[in-house]
Enzyme design. Sequence first.
Site, PDB file in Angstrom:
ATOM      1  N   PRO A   1     -27.371 -72.937  -4.655  1.00 31.78           N
ATOM      2  CA  PRO A   1     -28.206 -73.546  -4.798  1.00 31.78           C
ATOM      3  C   PRO A   1     -29.551 -73.000  -5.584  1.00 31.78           C
ATOM      4  O   PRO A   1     -30.532 -72.725  -5.021  1.00 31.78           O
ATOM      5  CB  PRO A   1     -28.739 -74.104  -3.393  1.00 31.78           C
ATOM      6  CG  PRO A   1     -27.934 -72.751  -2.632  1.00 31.78           C
ATOM      7  CD  PRO A   1     -26.837 -72.454  -2.772  1.00 31.78           C
ATOM      8  N   CYS A   2     -29.133 -72.444  -7.001  1.00 32.98           N
ATOM      9  CA  CYS A   2     -30.337 -71.523  -7.829  1.00 32.98           C
ATOM     10  C   CYS A   2     -31.239 -73.121  -7.297  1.00 32.98           C
ATOM     11  O   CYS A   2     -31.945 -72.130  -8.472  1.00 32.98           O
ATOM     12  CB  CYS A   2     -29.109 -71.696  -8.994  1.00 32.98           C
ATOM     13  SG  CYS A   2     -28.368 -72.588  -9.266  1.00 32.98           S
TER      14      CYS A   2
END
Length: 112
Positions: free
Chosen positions: A56-57
Amino acid sequence: MEERKNTYDRIYDVVKRIPKGKVATYGQIAMLAGNERWSRVVGYALHVNPDPQHIPCHRVVNRHGEVSSAFAFGGGNRQIEFLAVEGVKSEDGKIDLALYQWKPGMDAEEGE
DNA sequence: CTGGTGACCGCTT
DNA sequence: AAAGCGGCCACCA
């Protein structure tokens, strides 16, 4: 035996630990990964992002609580939109780290 | 090995 | 408060 993970793998591992509805700063991840000065390396690691589906950048922001300009994956600050869906509301394109910054241990121990 | 780059952070004007 | 500069570490040619 110890896990001889590479620097990147450690960074990815930390990013994957970010709970939903929370955000972490590059410096925070860098410190959790092992070195506080990996801030730039963290950004580079997410840049290659081999598994964006599990990394989940978009929950990673800079210390200003703002998403990076180079992010814009898809055009515009769509990243902020994702955070809004997660429950992280942003104001003027900035996130209130005082309320949404992830704190390690909060999911393992009870807060006050 | 050397040089250059980067989704950053911190301090100083 | 905002902008500019340097420093730090890892990767690529």
